[in-house]
Design a protein around this motif. Structure first.
Motif, PDB file in Angstrom:
ATOM      1  N   GLU A   1       0.854  -1.194   0.000  1.00  0.00           N
ATOM      2  CA  GLU A   1       0.000   0.000   0.000  1.00  0.00           C
ATOM      3  C   GLU A   1       0.888   1.242   0.000  1.00  0.00           C
ATOM      4  OE1 GLU A   1      -3.223   1.064  -0.296  1.00  0.00           O
ATOM      5  OE2 GLU A   1      -2.268   3.022  -0.015  1.00  0.00           O
TER       6      GLU A   1
ATOM      7  N   THR B   1     -11.930   4.156  -1.080  1.00  0.00           N
ATOM      8  CA  THR B   1     -12.624   3.335  -0.078  1.00  0.00           C
ATOM      9  C   THR B   1     -13.044   4.146   1.144  1.00  0.00           C
ATOM     10  OG1 THR B   1     -11.510   1.350  -0.848  1.00  0.00           O
ATOM     11  CG2 THR B   1     -12.289   1.336   1.452  1.00  0.00           C
TER      12      THR B   1
ATOM     13  N   LEU C   1       4.486   1.152  -5.142  1.00  0.00           N
ATOM     14  CA  LEU C   1       5.207   0.476  -6.223  1.00  0.00           C
ATOM     15  C   LEU C   1       5.810   1.528  -7.142  1.00  0.00           C
ATOM     16  CD1 LEU C   1       4.184  -2.508  -8.414  1.00  0.00           C
ATOM     17  CD2 LEU C   1       4.595  -0.293  -9.514  1.00  0.00           C
TER      18      LEU C   1
ATOM     19  N   GLN D   1     -20.070  -2.121  -2.646  1.00  0.00           N
ATOM     20  CA  GLN D   1     -21.255  -2.998  -2.652  1.00  0.00           C
ATOM     21  C   GLN D   1     -21.044  -4.273  -3.459  1.00  0.00           C
ATOM     22  OE1 GLN D   1     -24.333  -0.410  -4.289  1.00  0.00           O
ATOM     23  NE2 GLN D   1     -23.996  -1.235  -6.336  1.00  0.00           N
TER      24      GLN D   1
HETATM   25  C1  LIG Z   1     -17.625   9.978  -3.384  1.00  0.00           C
HETATM   26  C2  LIG Z   1     -17.712   8.504  -3.644  1.00  0.00           C
HETATM   27  C3  LIG Z   1     -18.865   7.819  -3.289  1.00  0.00           C
HETATM   28  C4  LIG Z   1     -18.937   6.433  -3.469  1.00  0.00           C
HETATM   29  N1  LIG Z   1     -20.040   5.764  -3.006  1.00  0.00           N
HETATM   30  C5  LIG Z   1     -20.072   4.415  -3.107  1.00  0.00           C
HETATM   31  C6  LIG Z   1     -21.161   3.695  -2.548  1.00  0.00           C
HETATM   32  O1  LIG Z   1     -22.076   4.269  -1.947  1.00  0.00           O
HETATM   33  N2  LIG Z   1     -21.169   2.325  -2.683  1.00  0.00           N
HETATM   34  C7  LIG Z   1     -20.160   1.659  -3.325  1.00  0.00           C
HETATM   35  O2  LIG Z   1     -20.207   0.437  -3.452  1.00  0.00           O
HETATM   36  N3  LIG Z   1     -19.102   2.334  -3.838  1.00  0.00           N
HETATM   37  C8  LIG Z   1     -19.041   3.681  -3.738  1.00  0.00           C
HETATM   38  N4  LIG Z   1     -17.976   4.368  -4.264  1.00  0.00           N
HETATM   39  C9  LIG Z   1     -16.964   3.625  -5.004  1.00  0.00           C
HETATM   40  C10 LIG Z   1     -15.991   2.905  -4.090  1.00  0.00           C
HETATM   41  O3  LIG Z   1     -15.557   3.779  -3.078  1.00  0.00           O
HETATM   42  C11 LIG Z   1     -14.809   2.408  -4.931  1.00  0.00           C
HETATM   43  O4  LIG Z   1     -15.275   1.660  -6.049  1.00  0.00           O
HETATM   44  C12 LIG Z   1     -13.887   1.520  -4.128  1.00  0.00           C
HETATM   45  O5  LIG Z   1     -13.517   2.125  -2.930  1.00  0.00           O
HETATM   46  C13 LIG Z   1     -12.647   1.205  -4.947  1.00  0.00           C
HETATM   47  O6  LIG Z   1     -11.770   0.467  -4.135  1.00  0.00           O
HETATM   48  P1  LIG Z   1     -10.279   0.251  -4.614  1.00  0.00           P
HETATM   49  O7  LIG Z   1      -9.623  -0.598  -3.586  1.00  0.00           O
HETATM   50  O8  LIG Z   1     -10.286  -0.197  -6.024  1.00  0.00           O
HETATM   51  O9  LIG Z   1      -9.653   1.734  -4.658  1.00  0.00           O
HETATM   52  P2  LIG Z   1      -8.976   2.606  -3.486  1.00  0.00           P
HETATM   53  O10 LIG Z   1      -9.765   2.585  -2.262  1.00  0.00           O
HETATM   54  O11 LIG Z   1      -8.660   3.923  -4.085  1.00  0.00           O
HETATM   55  O12 LIG Z   1      -7.669   1.804  -3.185  1.00  0.00           O
HETATM   56  C14 LIG Z   1      -6.569   1.766  -4.091  1.00  0.00           C
HETATM   57  C15 LIG Z   1      -5.326   1.761  -3.233  1.00  0.00           C
HETATM   58  O13 LIG Z   1      -4.182   1.585  -4.078  1.00  0.00           O
HETATM   59  C16 LIG Z   1      -3.145   2.340  -3.505  1.00  0.00           C
HETATM   60  N5  LIG Z   1      -2.120   2.585  -4.529  1.00  0.00           N
HETATM   61  C17 LIG Z   1      -2.237   3.353  -5.639  1.00  0.00           C
HETATM   62  N6  LIG Z   1      -1.078   3.342  -6.324  1.00  0.00           N
HETATM   63  C18 LIG Z   1      -0.223   2.559  -5.629  1.00  0.00           C
HETATM   64  C19 LIG Z   1       1.138   2.172  -5.832  1.00  0.00           C
HETATM   65  N7  LIG Z   1       1.854   2.599  -6.898  1.00  0.00           N
HETATM   66  N8  LIG Z   1       1.712   1.351  -4.914  1.00  0.00           N
HETATM   67  C20 LIG Z   1       1.005   0.914  -3.833  1.00  0.00           C
HETATM   68  N9  LIG Z   1      -0.278   1.256  -3.591  1.00  0.00           N
HETATM   69  C21 LIG Z   1      -0.887   2.071  -4.486  1.00  0.00           C
HETATM   70  C22 LIG Z   1      -3.808   3.615  -3.033  1.00  0.00           C
HETATM   71  O14 LIG Z   1      -3.044   4.287  -2.060  1.00  0.00           O
HETATM   72  C23 LIG Z   1      -5.123   3.081  -2.499  1.00  0.00           C
HETATM   73  O15 LIG Z   1      -5.093   2.832  -1.115  1.00  0.00           O
HETATM   74  C24 LIG Z   1     -17.862   5.737  -4.078  1.00  0.00           C
HETATM   75  C25 LIG Z   1     -16.710   6.434  -4.449  1.00  0.00           C
HETATM   76  C26 LIG Z   1     -16.628   7.790  -4.218  1.00  0.00           C
HETATM   77  C27 LIG Z   1     -15.355   8.516  -4.601  1.00  0.00           C
END
Ligand SMILES: Cc1cc2nc3c(=O)[nH]c(=O)nc-3n(C[C@H](O)[C@H](O)[C@H](O)COP(=O)(O)OP(=O)(O)OC[C@H]3O[C@@H](n4cnc5c(N)ncnc54)[C@H](O)[C@@H]3O)c2cc1C
Length: 354
Positions: free
Chosen positions: A31, A41, A154, A319
């Motif tokens: 991370e 998230t 990364l 979700q």
């Molecule tokens: C305002 C808003 C409202 C939302 N509402 C909802 C909802 O009501 N219900 C729902 O289901 N979804 C909702 N979503 C969508 C949901 O939040 C996302 O789809 C989900 O959190 C994505 O998860 P993720 O792990 O892919 O991304 P992230 O949570 O962004 O995690 C990606 C991680 O990768 C890490 N990372 C990036 N680059 C690197 C690197 N080079 N090396 C190491 N680590 C790295 C980042 O630091 C981050 O922690 C919403 C999103 C937003 C912005």
């Protein structure tokens, strides 16, 4: 040490996939930030709605429902429109007619006191629920048999002899499989590993926490515009979370709410109800990252061995997380799909569709 799997990103995607893999492989999660959950998230609107994201997402959301039961609580969603939006309500109901999602036509004024004239169209989705995102994310990380390394962005990755060497800010790591769960940065992580990006695009989404006069009444459902221009949902203490449903294309970044987007949200809100906005207590924004067809991407890259995508979760990555993780884990480990997701057509989420 050579891990079986290195997952880049400890958001909901990386955490839930690590939990689904469990003890079947040795996993390290890398991370980039100081704490997991800092980006999308930790910024979600925290609801579960089977219609959100459309019919291509619904199978994932519906399959996730029973798996999320410890983290859901009743909310309901009311999709509203003006009199002239009746056709949109029809189309919305038709889109889910072949599913078990309960949708019924209602008079929205029954559910929303102070609703302005002309907002006469309502479709009720009673199954919509609050999600306790922080508890779910923490539980998935706890359930994972993985080492989580923070401050480990990364920087590059190369593969030789079937093993990835991953250069990070916390030093090098080695793993046989590299999983890209980097949210808005997923295409950038792929490029740094020599993998062709898929065209994933982050979009900024704004949220504001309001105090209103009157406050949000007890029993108010999540209220979503059938034309996609706003949604709001009640929060403890009579507060509201309001979004203008914005989608501003943005480079990957630590997103922040723009004043203009908050103002647009309030303007749209005030055209729906006659409540006074007494204060904007909090505002924030996050990135929702979509593949070109707005469906998530689960599976091994079509061209680079040992590189696995778990990306493009858009606005539904919380979700859909449990079902998406079970699908991804079975593709990754070459095992039969879990019964909870066995009926889902996984080919539509494969990276080789691009
Ligand atoms: C305002 C808003 C409202 C939302 N509402 C909802 C909802 O009501 N219900 C729902 O289901 N979804 C909702 N979503 C969508 C949901 O939040 C996302 O789809 C989900 O959190 C994505 O998860 P993720 O792990 O892919 O991304 P992230 O949570 O962004 O995690 C990606 C991680 O990768 C890490 N990372 C990036 N680059 C690197 C690197 N080079 N090396 C190491 N680590 C790295 C980042 O630091 C981050 O922690 C919403 C999103 C937003 C912005």
């Amino acid at each position: 040490m050579i891990h079986d799997i290195a997952i880049v990103g400890a958001g909901m995607a990386g955490a839930s996939l690590a939990a689904a893999i469990g003890a079947r492989a040795s996993v390290v999660i890398l991370e980039g930030e100081a704490a997991p959950g800092y980006h999308a998230t930790g910024r979600s609107a925290a609801f579960w709605s089977e219609t959100y994201g459309g019919p291509g997402i619904q199978p994932l959301t519906s399959a996730s429902g029973p798996l999320l039961r410890d983290y859901l609580s009743p909310l309901g969603s009311l999709h509203v429109g003006r009199t002239e939006d009746a056709g949109k309500a029809d189309a919305f109901q038709r889109a889910f007619a072949d599913t078990a999602v309960p949708l019924s036509r209602v008079d929205p004024a029954t559910y929303i006191p102070g609703l302005r004239d002309n907002w006469t169209v309502g479709v009720l989705e009673p199954s919509c629920a609050y999600i306790d995102v922080a508890a779910l994310h923490a539980a998935e990380l706890a359930r994972a048999h993985a080492t989580v390394v923070t401050d480990a962005a990364l920087q590059g990755a190369t593969r030789a002899g079937g093993v990835w060497t991953i250069e990070t800010r916390a030093g090098p790591f080695r793993a046989r499989i590299l999983i890209d769960a980097a949210g808005a940065w997923a295409d950038g992580v792929a490029a740094r590993a020599g993998v062709r990006p898929l065209g994933l695009q982050p979009y900024r989404r704004t949220m504001a926490q309001l105090r209103t006069d009157p406050g949000a009444p007890a029993g108010l459902p999540h209220v979503a515009d059938l034309s996609g221009r706003f949604y709001f949902k009640p929060e403890p203490g009579g507060r509201l979370w309001l979004s203008p449903h914005d989608e501003t294309p943005t480079d990957p970044c630590d997103a922040a709410a723009e004043e203009l987007d908050v103002a647009i949200a309030i303007d749209r809100f005030e055209r729906v109800v006659d409540w006074r906005v007494a204060a904007v207590e909090r505002r924030w924004a996050g990135l929702r990252t979509f593949a070109p067809d707005r469906l998530p991407v689960y599976g091994f890259d079509a061209h680079t061995p040992g590189f696995f995508w778990c990306a493009g979760q858009g606005g539904f990555g919380i979700q859909t997380a449990p079902a998406g993780a079970l699908i991804a884990a079975s593709l990754l480990l070459g095992t039969a799909p879990d019964p909870a997701v066995a009926a889902i057509d996984v080919a539509r989420y494969a990276p080789d569709r691009f």
